[in-house]
Enzyme design. Structure first.
Site, mmCIF file in Angstrom:
data_model
loop_
_atom_site.group_PDB
_atom_site.id
_atom_site.type_symbol
_atom_site.label_atom_id
_atom_site.label_comp_id
_atom_site.label_asym_id
_atom_site.label_seq_id
_atom_site.Cartn_x
_atom_site.Cartn_y
_atom_site.Cartn_z
ATOM 1 N N ASP A 84 16.272 11.366 5.056
ATOM 2 C CA ASP A 84 15.313 11.595 3.930
ATOM 3 C C ASP A 84 13.754 11.242 4.173
ATOM 4 O OD1 ASP A 84 18.273 12.210 3.343
ATOM 5 O OD2 ASP A 84 18.132 11.136 1.512
ATOM 6 N N GLU A 139 25.625 0.813 3.707
ATOM 7 C CA GLU A 139 25.125 2.253 4.082
ATOM 8 C C GLU A 139 24.340 2.003 5.533
ATOM 9 O OE1 GLU A 139 22.561 3.627 0.963
ATOM 10 O OE2 GLU A 139 22.346 5.739 1.663
HETATM 11 C C1 DGY Z 1 19.958 11.346 -1.678
HETATM 12 O O1 DGY Z 1 19.932 11.640 -3.064
HETATM 13 O O2 DGY Z 1 19.620 10.026 -1.575
HETATM 14 C C2 DGY Z 1 20.485 12.053 -0.745
HETATM 15 O O3 DGY Z 1 20.455 11.481 0.351
HETATM 16 C C3 DGY Z 1 20.149 13.470 -1.099
HETATM 17 O O4 DGY Z 1 21.089 13.986 -0.119
#
Ligand code: DGY
Length: 420
Positions: A164, A394
Site C-alpha cells: 500500500d 503482520e
Molecule cells: C488496508 O485497508 O490497509 C488494506 O491494505 C487495503 O487493502
C-alpha cells in the site's frame, strides 16, 4: 523439534480462529473480511492439515468474481464497522458487496500447490471447475491492465499492489487531486500504532482513487485508461507471470490444449516485454509510472520476485543477487520491503521497511527454483526465526525483529505451515 511442533499448532489455531466459515479474515479486528491475495496464501497454509478447507478458501473467493473475470480485492461477506472504507464507500453495487479494485494474482499458484499436495479424484473435479475462473481472471488482466501488450500489470490503486504505502507510489500519486475527499474516520489507526501505518496524505489519495472509480461506475476499461494513478507494478507483473506458468501447468494436466497454447503465448509476451521494468541505472527490477514513463528507481522486496517469475538472465540475476548481498549486510533479517540504504527506509512502517512472510516465501521459492539454495535457505530461516521470536504478526522490523501491524495474522501463520 518441540519448538517446531508448537509453532505448527499455534499457526493452525490462528487459521482456525480466523475462519469465518469458508473464508478466513487476515486479522479479526483490523481486516474483518475476505482479502484476495491473503486467501491464496491462507489456502496454502490450510493445505498442510485440511485440504478440503484449503480448496474452500479459494472457491469462496471466486464466488465473488465479476462476469468479466475481474476478482475484487475485498469481499464484504458480513457487516463490520471495524474497517474503513466499507462497502458503502466502494459502492460496487454487487452481491456480495465487494471493492472495485483487484490484488496480486497468487490464486493460480495456490491452486497448483493445493493440487500437488493432494492429487485425488475429488480434488480433480474441483480443479476442473476452478480452471476457467482462474483463466478468466488472467485474461481480464491481459485485456484490461496491459495497454501496450507487454505482458505486465498496470495497477490503478496502491491497494491493488498489496504494498500500500511503498515509496514507489509517492511520485505517481502526487498529482492525485485530494481536495474533494472530505472528512472521514480511519479505523486502522484505532487498532494500530500510527507509526506503523500509511500517512493521512496517503489515505487521502487512496480515497480519492476510490471516489474516482466509483464515479465511473467501476467501469474497469475506462478506469484503466483515465485513472490519475497508473503504475506498472513490478510485484503484480512478476506474480502474474509466475501464475500464468502455473496455470499453463494446470491446463496441460487437464488436457486443455487451446488454453495451453494461449497461455504459452501470454508467457512469451511477458518474457519479451517485461524488460520494460528493468531499471538500467539502478541495475534492478523496478515499478514504472505509465503516465510519466519514469522508473521508480526503488529497490524493494518485490524487485526480487524475478526468480519466482521464472525469469533467467545471467547479468540481471547477478545484479539482483548483488543487491541482496548488499542489503543482507545492513539488516539482521531479510528481506526488508525497502532498501535499508534508501533515505525513506522506516523499520516498522508497513511497506517502507518491514519484512513480510508471504513475500519472503515467494522470493525464497523463486531463489530455490533458480538454484540459489543458500539464499533461499537464509530467507526461509530468517522468516521462521522472526515468527518463533516475535509471533505471527503482520510484518517485522528487519533490524531488530520487532512487530509491525496486527497480531495473529492468517497469512503469517500460513507461511509457517507451508514451511513446516
Ligand atoms: C488496508 O485497508 O490497509 C488494506 O491494505 C487495503 O487493502
Amino acid at each position: 523439534m518441540e519448538v517446531r511442533v508448537d509453532l505448527d499448532e499455534a499457526a493452525k489455531a490462528i487459521l482456525t480462529a480466523n475462519d469465518r466459515g469458508g473464508y478466513t479474515v487476515p486479522n479479526g479486528r483490523v481486516y474483518p473480511f475476505q482479502w484476495n491475495w491473503d486467501s491464496a496464501f491462507v489456502a496454502i497454509g490450510f493445505a498442510s492439515f485440511d485440504p478440503d478447507r484449503a480448496w474452500r478458501e479459494v472457491e469462496r473467493l471466486f464466488e465473488a468474481q465479476w462476469e468479466d473475470g475481474f476478482l475484487p480485492h475485498i469481499v464484504f461477506w458480513q457487516h463490520d464497522e471495524g474497517y474503513f472504507p466499507g462497502p458503502n464507500v466502494w459502492g460496487s453495487g454487487r452481491t456480495p458487496p465487494t471493492s472495485g479494485i483487484t490484488q496480486p494474482p497468487v490464486a493460480a499458484t495456490a491452486v497448483r500447490y493445493l493440487w500437488e499436495r493432494s492429487p485425488t479424484p475429488a480434488f480433480l473435479a474441483r480443479l476442473d471447475a476452478m480452471f476457467p475462473k482462474l483463466l478468466a481472471w488472467h485474461r481480464w488482466f491481459a485485456r484490461t491492465r496491459d495497454p501496450h501488450q507487454l505482458g505486465i500489470v498496470v495497477a490503478i490503486h496502491p491497494w491493488e499492489t498489496g504494498r500500500d504505502n511503498s515509496p514507489e507510489w509517492d511520485e505517481p500519486g502526487a498529482p492525485i487531486d485530494v481536495s474533494q475527499v472530505g472528512d472521514y474516520t480511519r479505523r486502522d489507526t484505532g487498532h494500530l500504532d500510527r507509526k506503523m501505518r500509511p500517512t493521512k496524505l496517503e489515505y487521502d489519495r487512496y480515497l480519492a482513487l476510490v471516489q474516482f472509480g466509483r464515479a465511473l461506475g467501476w467501469d474497469q476499461a475506462r478506469i484503466a485508461r483515465e485513472s490519475p494513478f497508473r503504475v506498472a507494478d513490478i510485484g503484480m507483473s512478476m506474480i502474474l507471470l509466475r501464475a500464468n506458468r502455473d496455470l499453463l501447468w494446470l491446463a496441460e494436466l487437464l488436457g486443455h490444449q487451446d488454453e495451453a497454447d494461449e497461455l504459452r503465448a501470454t508467457i512469451a509476451q511477458s518474457e519479451a516485454g517485461i524488460d520494460f521494468l528493468w531499471d538500467a541505472d539502478k541495475h534492478c527490477w523496478c515499478s514504472r509510472d505509465m503516465i510519466t514513463g519514469r522508473s521508480s528507481g526503488f529497490v524493494t522486496s518485490a524487485s526480487f520476485l524475478s526468480f519466482y517469475a521464472g525469469l533467467s538472465d545471467p547479468a540481471k540475476d547477478a545484479a539482483m543477487l548483488a543487491h541482496l548481498e548488499r542489503i543482507a549486510g545492513k539488516v539482521r533479517y531479510l528481506v526488508p520491503s525497502l532498501d535499508p540504504q534508501d533515505a525513506g527506509f522506516q523499520m516498522v512502517r508497513y511497506w517502507r521497511g518491514p519484512v513480510w512472510a508471504v513475500v519472503n516465501w515467494m522470493i525464497s521459492t523463486g531463489l530455490a527454483e533458480a538454484g540459489h539454495d543458500s539464499w533461499a535457505a537464509r530467507i526461509r530461516q530468517d522468516t521462521l526465526d522472526l515468527i518463533a521470536t516475535t509471533g505471527f504478526v503482520e510484518a517485522y522490523s528487519p533490524i531488530d525483529g520487532g512487530a509491525s501491524g496486527g497480531d495473529d495474522f492468517s497469512w503469517t501463520a500460513a507461511i509457517a505451515l507451508a514451511w513446516s
